[in-house]
Design a protein around this motif. Sequence first.
Motif, short mmCIF file in Angstrom:
data_model
loop_
_atom_site.label_atom_id
_atom_site.label_comp_id
_atom_site.label_asym_id
_atom_site.label_seq_id
_atom_site.Cartn_x
_atom_site.Cartn_y
_atom_site.Cartn_z
N LEU A 9 0.83 -1.21 0.00
CA LEU A 9 0.00 0.00 0.00
C LEU A 9 0.86 1.26 0.00
O LEU A 9 0.54 2.24 -0.69
N VAL A 10 1.95 1.24 0.75
CA VAL A 10 2.86 2.40 0.78
C VAL A 10 3.42 2.67 -0.62
O VAL A 10 3.47 3.81 -1.08
N VAL A 11 3.82 1.59 -1.32
CA VAL A 11 4.39 1.74 -2.66
C VAL A 11 3.33 2.24 -3.65
O VAL A 11 3.57 3.17 -4.42
N THR A 12 2.17 1.61 -3.64
CA THR A 12 1.13 2.01 -4.59
C THR A 12 0.64 3.43 -4.34
O THR A 12 0.34 4.17 -5.29
N ASP A 13 0.57 3.83 -3.08
CA ASP A 13 0.17 5.20 -2.77
C ASP A 13 1.18 6.21 -3.33
O ASP A 13 0.80 7.27 -3.84
N GLU A 14 2.46 5.86 -3.25
CA GLU A 14 3.49 6.77 -3.78
C GLU A 14 3.43 6.83 -5.31
O GLU A 14 3.59 7.90 -5.90
N PHE A 15 3.17 5.69 -5.95
CA PHE A 15 3.00 5.68 -7.41
C PHE A 15 1.83 6.57 -7.81
O PHE A 15 1.92 7.36 -8.75
N LEU A 16 0.72 6.43 -7.09
CA LEU A 16 -0.46 7.25 -7.39
C LEU A 16 -0.17 8.73 -7.19
O LEU A 16 -0.59 9.57 -7.99
N ALA A 17 0.56 9.06 -6.12
CA ALA A 17 0.88 10.46 -5.85
C ALA A 17 1.78 11.03 -6.95
O ALA A 17 1.60 12.18 -7.37
N LEU A 18 2.73 10.25 -7.43
CA LEU A 18 3.61 10.71 -8.50
C LEU A 18 2.84 10.94 -9.80
O LEU A 18 3.07 11.94 -10.50
N LEU A 19 1.93 10.02 -10.12
CA LEU A 19 1.14 10.18 -11.34
C LEU A 19 0.21 11.38 -11.24
O LEU A 19 0.01 12.10 -12.22
N ALA A 20 -0.36 11.59 -10.07
CA ALA A 20 -1.24 12.74 -9.87
C ALA A 20 -0.45 14.04 -10.03
O ALA A 20 -0.94 15.02 -10.61
N LEU A 21 0.77 14.05 -9.53
CA LEU A 21 1.62 15.23 -9.66
C LEU A 21 1.95 15.50 -11.12
O LEU A 21 1.88 16.64 -11.58
#
Length: 244
Positions: A9-21
């Motif tokens: 979950l930590v990894v996927t949340d960071e991926f999502l945050a990067l894509l949103a950025l």
Amino acid sequence: AAHNARAVLVVTDEFLALLALRASGGAWGEDRLWRLILLLDALFTVDVLKDTKSSINNDFSAYRRAVQARERAKGSAGAAGTTDHELHAHLASQRALTIGVRDGVFRIKEGKLSHAHVVAELLRRCATHAARLGTAQAKHEECIDGTAPLIPSERLACLRLLPMLLLMLGQTDEDVANLMAEKGPGKDVRAKAAITDAVAVLRRRPVVLVLGDVHVEAVHTLKLSRGVTDALIAKTEASAADVK
């Protein structure tokens, strides 16, 4: 196990945050990408050590005997029995963290952007740094680039992570083929050069130090997705032939 799910979950949340950025027009900072590289390397290292070191299973056996003795004395399994089962499932699952992270990022999408955009960016950096491992020009080149020289352990982290990142590119050989051809869904990712460089590094350095006396062969990780691996090898060999 629950802690595996939290790590994914930590990894996927960071991926999502990067894509949103990126979708909002923002740029990815080098420090943030590097922290993600170190996180993925830490998870990969833990996974390999769990599957390799017999001491972990020996310690678990001793723990389980102690728990079972206490349960017999109390006459009830209780919460300890659940913990015992979760630990057993975790230790019995080979490469559970690697597979969990890989499958978790495959579901990530933000508009026209996908997990492959993040993976390709990480792959570029890891392939570049791993290729410089043990070379005399490494410090000079990085000072010219304006970045701080990496220490050997950081370069090893990049080398260790290459097979895992290659696995995370796509679920099928068709996904990899599109990325290598830079067409269809893989057109905007621009991952061909990074993939070719990563495979070239792994061919030169197929075995990498994990920790202490533990080493891992890249092929053992790549075999977790045989079809994708075959596509990678075939496509990179074709690219090399075209260059010649």
